[in-house]
Write an enzyme that holds these catalytic residues in place. Structure first.
Site, short mmCIF file in Angstrom:
data_model
loop_
_atom_site.label_atom_id
_atom_site.label_comp_id
_atom_site.label_asym_id
_atom_site.label_seq_id
_atom_site.Cartn_x
_atom_site.Cartn_y
_atom_site.Cartn_z
N HIS A 70 0.81 -1.23 0.00
CA HIS A 70 0.00 0.00 0.00
C HIS A 70 0.85 1.27 0.00
O HIS A 70 0.31 2.37 -0.18
CB HIS A 70 -0.94 0.02 1.20
CG HIS A 70 -1.89 -1.13 1.23
ND1 HIS A 70 -2.73 -1.43 0.17
CD2 HIS A 70 -2.13 -2.07 2.18
CE1 HIS A 70 -3.44 -2.50 0.48
NE2 HIS A 70 -3.10 -2.92 1.68
N ASP A 92 -2.18 -11.07 -1.74
CA ASP A 92 -2.70 -10.52 -0.48
C ASP A 92 -4.16 -10.17 -0.71
O ASP A 92 -4.55 -9.82 -1.84
CB ASP A 92 -1.88 -9.27 -0.13
CG ASP A 92 -2.22 -8.68 1.22
OD1 ASP A 92 -1.42 -8.84 2.15
OD2 ASP A 92 -3.29 -8.04 1.34
N ASP A 134 -3.91 -13.17 4.40
CA ASP A 134 -5.19 -12.60 4.83
C ASP A 134 -6.42 -13.02 4.01
O ASP A 134 -7.55 -12.70 4.41
CB ASP A 134 -5.10 -11.07 5.03
CG ASP A 134 -4.34 -10.34 3.95
OD1 ASP A 134 -4.10 -10.95 2.89
OD2 ASP A 134 -4.00 -9.15 4.16
ZN LIG Z 1 -3.50 -7.46 3.16
#
Ligand SMILES: [Zn+2]
Length: 301
Positions: free
Chosen positions: A121, A158, A235
């Protein structure tokens, strides 16, 4: 089985155990890999801090200087999710150095993993979403500066979309970015990768693996790659606090196997990074992150 595993004790910046970011997963992962016998059977390598010049290929120089001086504006620290104190700045720089080293080792050995990284990110101007520096973008751009003819693939599995990586590498034709994620999850505003696959909530193993296999088929016939970065965030697991998908442990293992098998079948070297994972039980989480290393060891030369 000589998988290079890159890690450093300072990947752990020592947050309180109840912090929203489970910092304890880094030492717990190393304990788990040791318990599995993987450290003894692998080549354990300690990274150096990423050079400042490498960090500034992927990030605005002002932001890099702010991180290294621990003077990040508080509005940006809020977007990152924690204050950038000295240990945080050091771990971010070490994790980027670790992914760069793992990529170099992958180019030599075929497969290598960093026991951190996947900070996808973080974008050019600043960090966000628990990510300070974008280690994969830093490593990719540094390697391209050294070897301009490289063709690089980013496979980001992810559960969150790889917005930072997509934005930093948007104008870099030598890197193809692929993100497969939960469409309704963070970040609210996605940044288009070269290839995005946004999934509905609650998808389970078999449907997920079918979509992934088809996507990899499409990508790998499109062009030839000299290196792939693989963000193996755990995740997407059904018990993850921040995921919205429903993969099992076996599903994650099958996913990692599928990625490694397809890439290695095409002789593409693979640099694995661990990405996100947010279970409150640190040992359960570490075991989940260890799956990447167990699978990768089976592909190491
Ligand atoms: Zn993540």
């Amino acid at each position: 089985m000589t998988l290079p595993i890159v890690s450093h004790s300072d990947y752990d910046a020592g947050f309180q155990p109840d912090h929203r970011f489970p910092m304890g997963k880094y030492p717990a992962l190393m304990r788990r890999l040791d318990g599995l016998g993987l450290l003894a059977a692998s080549r354990h390598v300690v990274p150096e801090l990423a050079p400042v010049s490498a960090l500034k290929r992927a990030h605005d120089a002002t932001y890099v200087d702010q991180v290294l001086a621990c003077r990040v504006p508080s509005a940006i620290e809020r977007e990152i999710g924690f204050p950038v104190v000295e240990r945080v700045a050091r771990r971010a720089r070490l994790a980027a150095g670790g992914t760069l080293l793992a990529a170099r080792l992958a180019l030599e050995a075929g497969v290598a993993c960093n026991a951190a990284g996947g900070s996808h990110h973080a974008r050019f101007a600043q960090g966000a979403g628990f990510c300070t520096f974008n280690d994969v973008a830093v490593a990719a751009l540094q390697l391209l500066a050294e070897s301009p003819d490289l063709s690089i693939l980013v496979v980001d599995l992810d559960v969150h979309q790889g917005d930072g990586t997509a934005s930093i590498l948007a104008d870099e034709p030598r890197v193809l970015t692929f993100s497969m994620h939960a469409q309704k999850n963070y970040p609210v505003r996605k940044v288009a990768s070269d290839f995005d696959l946004g999934l509905d909530d609650g998808i389970q193993d078999s449907a997920y693996l079918e979509l992934l296999g088809a996507a990899l088929d499409t990508l790998l016939v499109a062009r030839r790659f000299d290196l792939a970065f693989y963000n193996a965030g755990v995740d997407p697991h059904r018990d993850d606090r921040l995921g919205r998908l429903a993969l099992s442990d076996d599903g994650l293992r099958a996913r990692d196997n599928l990625v490694l098998r397809r890439l290695r079948a095409m002789q593409v070297p693979v640099c694995g990074v661990i990405g996100g994972g947010y279970d409150r039980d640190i040992d359960v989480l570490a075991a989940r992150h260890a799956i990447l290393f167990e699978v990768a060891a089976g592909f190491a030369g």
